[in-house]
Design a protein around this motif. Structure first.
Motif, PDB file in Angstrom:
ATOM      1  N   LEU A 103       0.846  -1.193   0.000  1.00 60.12           N
ATOM      2  CA  LEU A 103       0.000   0.000   0.000  1.00 60.12           C
ATOM      3  C   LEU A 103       0.876   1.236   0.000  1.00 60.12           C
ATOM      4  O   LEU A 103       1.746   1.387   0.864  1.00 60.12           O
ATOM      5  N   ASP A 104       0.661   2.110  -0.978  1.00 60.47           N
ATOM      6  CA  ASP A 104       1.455   3.333  -1.116  1.00 60.47           C
ATOM      7  C   ASP A 104       2.955   3.042  -1.054  1.00 60.47           C
ATOM      8  O   ASP A 104       3.714   3.766  -0.411  1.00 60.47           O
ATOM      9  N   GLY A 105       3.349   1.949  -1.694  1.00 63.33           N
ATOM     10  CA  GLY A 105       4.757   1.607  -1.777  1.00 63.33           C
ATOM     11  C   GLY A 105       5.337   0.941  -0.553  1.00 63.33           C
ATOM     12  O   GLY A 105       6.543   0.667  -0.507  1.00 63.33           O
ATOM     13  N   MET A 106       4.496   0.642   0.452  1.00 63.91           N
ATOM     14  CA  MET A 106       4.965   0.026   1.692  1.00 63.91           C
ATOM     15  C   MET A 106       4.436  -1.403   1.812  1.00 63.91           C
ATOM     16  O   MET A 106       3.247  -1.639   1.587  1.00 63.91           O
ATOM     17  N   VAL A 107       5.305  -2.320   2.194  1.00 62.69           N
ATOM     18  CA  VAL A 107       4.900  -3.714   2.371  1.00 62.69           C
ATOM     19  C   VAL A 107       3.990  -3.830   3.589  1.00 62.69           C
ATOM     20  O   VAL A 107       4.358  -3.442   4.701  1.00 62.69           O
ATOM     21  N   MET A 108       2.796  -4.356   3.377  1.00 61.74           N
ATOM     22  CA  MET A 108       1.848  -4.559   4.468  1.00 61.74           C
ATOM     23  C   MET A 108       1.922  -5.980   5.024  1.00 61.74           C
ATOM     24  O   MET A 108       1.867  -6.200   6.223  1.00 61.74           O
ATOM     25  N   THR A 109       2.016  -6.952   4.105  1.00 64.15           N
ATOM     26  CA  THR A 109       2.051  -8.330   4.556  1.00 64.15           C
ATOM     27  C   THR A 109       2.524  -9.220   3.413  1.00 64.15           C
ATOM     28  O   THR A 109       2.411  -8.849   2.244  1.00 64.15           O
ATOM     29  N   THR A 110       3.077 -10.378   3.754  1.00 61.26           N
ATOM     30  CA  THR A 110       3.439 -11.380   2.759  1.00 61.26           C
ATOM     31  C   THR A 110       2.986 -12.745   3.263  1.00 61.26           C
ATOM     32  O   THR A 110       2.862 -12.961   4.476  1.00 61.26           O
ATOM     33  N   VAL A 111       2.770 -13.644   2.335  1.00 59.86           N
ATOM     34  CA  VAL A 111       2.308 -14.984   2.703  1.00 59.86           C
ATOM     35  C   VAL A 111       3.319 -15.693   3.603  1.00 59.86           C
ATOM     36  O   VAL A 111       2.948 -16.431   4.512  1.00 59.86           O
ATOM     37  N   LYS A 112       4.607 -15.454   3.401  1.00 60.16           N
ATOM     38  CA  LYS A 112       5.636 -16.185   4.135  1.00 60.16           C
ATOM     39  C   LYS A 112       5.792 -15.758   5.588  1.00 60.16           C
ATOM     40  O   LYS A 112       5.952 -16.598   6.476  1.00 60.16           O
ATOM     41  N   ASP A 113       5.737 -14.451   5.866  1.00 58.61           N
ATOM     42  CA  ASP A 113       6.032 -13.997   7.235  1.00 58.61           C
ATOM     43  C   ASP A 113       4.866 -13.314   7.934  1.00 58.61           C
ATOM     44  O   ASP A 113       5.019 -12.786   9.034  1.00 58.61           O
ATOM     45  N   GLU A 114       3.672 -13.330   7.335  1.00 57.81           N
ATOM     46  CA  GLU A 114       2.550 -12.588   7.918  1.00 57.81           C
ATOM     47  C   GLU A 114       2.170 -13.048   9.313  1.00 57.81           C
ATOM     48  O   GLU A 114       1.654 -12.279  10.120  1.00 57.81           O
ATOM     49  N   PHE A 115       2.418 -14.324   9.597  1.00 55.57           N
ATOM     50  CA  PHE A 115       1.975 -14.874  10.881  1.00 55.57           C
ATOM     51  C   PHE A 115       2.601 -14.147  12.069  1.00 55.57           C
ATOM     52  O   PHE A 115       1.989 -14.036  13.129  1.00 55.57           O
ATOM     53  N   VAL A 116       3.808 -13.627  11.900  1.00 59.18           N
ATOM     54  CA  VAL A 116       4.469 -12.956  13.033  1.00 59.18           C
ATOM     55  C   VAL A 116       3.670 -11.732  13.448  1.00 59.18           C
ATOM     56  O   VAL A 116       3.270 -11.575  14.610  1.00 59.18           O
TER      57      VAL A 116
END
Length: 275
Positions: A47-60
Motif C-alpha cells: 500500500l502506497d509503496g509500503m509492504v503490508m504483509t506477505t504470505v511467508k512472514d505474515e503470521f508474526v
C-alpha cells in the motif's frame, strides 16, 4: 528481464524483492494498492509503496498484534480491529473461543476485496459467523461506539495517507472511551531504527490516557529494519502479570507462552525512547 520491487524505507535505504508476477496494481479512493508475487516471500500486499504483509512472514505480525492483548484480558468477548483489511488479525482473534464477536472496520474496501481473492490464507476468516466487516472510517467508528469493546487492535499502515489520524492523541482518547471499564488496546507502532520519534510520541500520548502502558517487539523480516514494536494500553490488566501457566496452546507459529513475557524485554536504546 528481471523485475524487482523496492520499498524505500528512508531516502537512503530500502529493501528489495524479485517479482514473478504483478497481480494487482490500482489506485483506490484512498491509496495505491498492489499485490505482487515474489520469489522469496510469496504474494505480497503493498500500500502506497509500503509492504503490508506477505504470505511467508505474515503470521508474526498478525499473531503479535492480537494474542498478547487477548491473553492479558480475562474475558475478551467483544473485539474490534481497526484497519487490517487483509483479515490476518481477525483470523488470529477467532482462535480465542471466548470471543463472541470480532468487528473489522477497514476504510478501503478494495483491500478486503483483493485480499479475499489473492491472499486467502490470510483473509479466509472474514466470512466466519462471529465476524462483522464494516467498510468505514475507523476513527469515526471509535468515536461513535462508547463503552463497547473489551479489546481494540489498531492494525494500520504507517502514519501516512488514510492512517494519519490513527496515530493521534485524540484517537487514543477515543479508544479509551470505546473500551469497557477493564478494556485493553494495542497498536502497531513501527520500528525504533527509522521511527524513533514516533515511538516516543505515541508512548507519551498513551501514557497520558491509560494507567498501564507497555511496549513489546517482534521480528518481521519484510518490515523496515525487521524489528517492530507494538504499544499496549490497559485500564486494569497488566500483561506482565499474566501467569504463564494460564496461557493455553493455540495454533500459532510465533507467539507462545514462553514468548509472552519475553517480548516485553526491550533493548536499552528502545527503553530510552519511552522513558
Amino acid at each position: 528481464m528481471e523485475l524487482w520491487f523496492t520499498e524505500k524505507q528512508t531516502s537512503n535505504f530500502g529493501i528489495t524483492a524479485k517479482i514473478k508476477h504483478t497481480l494487482v496494481d490500482e489506485q483506490t479512493d484512498f491509496q495505491h494498492l498492489s499485490i505482487v508475487d515474489t520469489l522469496e516471500f510469496g504474494r505480497m500486499l503493498v500500500l502506497d509503496g509500503m509492504v503490508m504483509t506477505t504470505v511467508k512472514d505474515e503470521f508474526v505480525y498478525h499473531e503479535m498484534v492480537t494474542h498478547p492483548a487477548l491473553v492479558t484480558h480475562p474475558n475478551p468477548k467483544h473485539v474490534l480491529v481497526v484497519g487490517g483489511g487483509d483479515g490476518g488479525a481477525i483470523r488470529e482473534v477467532l482462535k480465542h473461543p471466548e470471543v463472541e464477536k470480532a468487528v473489522l472496520v477497514e476504510i478501503d474496501g478494495k483491500v478486503i476485496e483483493y485480499s479475499k481473492t489473492y491472499l486467502p490464507e490470510i483473509a479466509g476468516s472474514l466470512e466466519e459467523p462471529r465476524v462483522e466487516v464494516i467498510v468505514n472510517d475507523g476513527f469515526m467508528h471509535i468515536h461513535e461506539n462508547k463503552n463497547t469493546y473489551d479489546v481494540i487492535m489498531v492494525d494500520s499502515t504507517e502514519p501516512v495517507g488514510p492512517a494519519v489520524d490513527l496515530f493521534s492523541k485524540g484517537f487514543y482518547q477515543g479508544i479509551y472511551d470505546a473500551l469497557k471499564e477493564d478494556g485493553i488496546f494495542v497498536a502497531q507502532t513501527d520500528n525504533p531504527w527509522f521511527k524513533a520519534d514516533l515511538i516516543t510520541q505515541v508512548n507519551k500520548d498513551v501514557k497520558e490516557i491509560f494507567p498501564i502502558v507497555n511496549v513489546y517487539q517482534a521480528n518481521i523480516p519484510t518490515y523496515p529494519s525487521g524489528m517492530w514494536t507494538f504499544t499496549m494500553g490497559s485500564k486494569v490488566h497488566d500483561p506482565l502479570q499474566v501467569d504463564k501457566k494460564t496461557i493455553k496452546e493455540m495454533d500459532t507459529k510465533y507467539y507462545c507462552a514462553d514468548l509472552h513475557h519475553a517480548a516485553f524485554a526491550l533493548p536499552k536504546f528502545v527503553q530510552d525512547l519511552i522513558k
